[in-house]
Design an enzyme around this catalytic site. Structure first.
Site, short mmCIF file in Angstrom:
data_model
loop_
_atom_site.label_atom_id
_atom_site.label_comp_id
_atom_site.label_asym_id
_atom_site.label_seq_id
_atom_site.Cartn_x
_atom_site.Cartn_y
_atom_site.Cartn_z
CB SER A 117 -0.91 0.00 1.23
OG SER A 117 -1.52 1.27 1.41
CB SER A 118 0.47 4.59 -1.48
OG SER A 118 -0.86 4.86 -1.08
CB CYS A 119 -0.58 3.71 4.01
SG CYS A 119 -0.55 1.97 4.48
CE1 TYR B 215 -3.53 -3.06 5.48
CE2 TYR B 215 -2.65 -1.02 4.57
CZ TYR B 215 -3.22 -2.27 4.39
OH TYR B 215 -3.46 -2.73 3.12
CE LYS C 75 -1.02 -4.91 3.10
NZ LYS C 75 -1.22 -6.15 2.32
CG HIS D 46 -10.07 2.87 2.17
ND1 HIS D 46 -9.97 1.50 1.99
CD2 HIS D 46 -9.02 3.22 2.95
CE1 HIS D 46 -8.90 1.06 2.62
NE2 HIS D 46 -8.31 2.07 3.21
#
Length: 337
Positions: free
Chosen positions: A110-112, A139, A143, A182
């Site tokens: 994920s880009s997070c 989270y 990842k 989201h």
């Protein structure tokens, strides 16, 4: 080596938004030996069950799209679920893929994972160069661990485990819950309900100023097959559109698509999350892949899916937040982490 039509392919999280899109793309490409057990058939947090599955089925290619996911509210309320469940899913799947000699595995992050204040647009090498966004740190840490697990197996054992980092996603089979979902699907639901009720206004969390990039999930699925077939290099690969807009601009597009005629109010007392999150796609574009669905086209398709499903949140097992967390009713729409 590219996937063949009769290759044994396992899509972990195949009933979720991302996994189901990958399955659609594989089926359209003529792949016939697809493995996508539901969470009731295979609990990916159960190490013994995952090992038995891999030893019995011997998948050659693995798309690791399963995850427990959600927006700011879910991340803040259930941090232990987010970090433990995702670590279990990743460890079990990646270890079993190695143990049974899988030809290739694609891990979806994920880009997070990137620092909250990373320079924009965000390049792959910015990983671990600064503090994470606090609202979704558990989270993101899980990842990042998945990325490093893939890299470590590659380095020690010569496996071909690659990692893709998609931007914010939306599309068919999304979670439309207004509290745990989201921002984009939550906006679709909220504006639809407001339009049906002829409400005077819709309230959106935050100032509306943060900028976000959104990718239609079927475009992501196409990118995943592209990377599985074409990319064997080191390092992670960003996947997105390379375009962003403010949450206020996004809300205006969603409002127009669903036909809401009232006012949009922003509640600045609620958190905004990361100020901006735009991915640098130089690496992916150089490989030869670009997205094809515009934001407005994608939102119209997502709204059509919402209308067809009645806004239900899919029973997707561990590949979405409702697998472990109880959906909660609410009127306010949350921004993404």
């Amino acid at each position: 080596m590219s996937m063949q039509s009769d290759s044994r392919i396992f899509v972990a999280g195949g009933s979720g938004m991302v996994g189901s899109a990958i399955l659609r793309r594989l089926q359209a490409g003529g792949h016939t030996h697809l493995l996508a057990p539901s969470s009731s058939e295979l609990d990916l947090t159960d190490q013994s069950a995952v090992r038995r599955f891999f030893h019995a089925e011997r998948p050659e290619y693995v798309f690791l799209a399963a995850a427990v996911v959600g927006g700011i509210h879910a991340n803040a309320t259930y941090p232990a679920d987010f970090i433990t469940s995702n670590l279990e899913i990743q460890m079990n799947t990646i270890q079993s893929a190695f143990a049974t000699g899988a030809t290739k595995l694609l891990f979806l992050g994920s880009s997070c994972i990137y620092p909250r204040d990373a320079p924009q647009p965000i390049r792959e090498e910015y990983l671990l160069t600064g503090p994470l966004e606090p609202t979704n740190e558990p989270y993101a840490v899980a990842k990042i661990a998945g990325i490093k697990l893939c890299e470590s197996f590659n380095r020690q054992f010569g496996t071909n485990f690659v990692s893709a980092m998609p931007t914010n996603l939306y599309g068919p089979n999304d979670n439309y819950d207004p509290m745990n979902g989201h921002v984009l699907p939550a906006l679709v639901r909220r504006f639809h309900e407001a339009a049906q009720a002829k409400a005077a206004e819709v309230t959106v969390w935050g100032t509306g100023e943060p900028r976000r990039e959104f990718l239609y999930v079927d475009d992501l699925a196409d990118a995943c097959l592209f990377l599985m077939n074409e990319y064997d290099g080191p390092g992670i690969v960003n996947v997105g559109t390379g375009e962003d807009q403010t949450i206020a601009e996004l809300a205006a597009v969603v409002s127009d698509v669903v036909g809401f005629k009232g006012r949009i109010r922003f509640d600045a007392s609620k958190p905004d999350g990361t100020p901006r999150k735009l991915l640098d796609l130089s690496k992916l574009h150089a490989l030869g892949w670009r997205h094809t669905t515009t934001l407005r086209e994608g939102i119209a398709l997502a709204y059509g899916d919402y209308l067809r499903t009645g806004g239900r949140t899919p029973g997707t097992g561990v590949d979405s937040v409702e697998a472990r967390l109880q959906p909660r009713a609410g009127a306010e729409v949350l921004p993404p982490p």
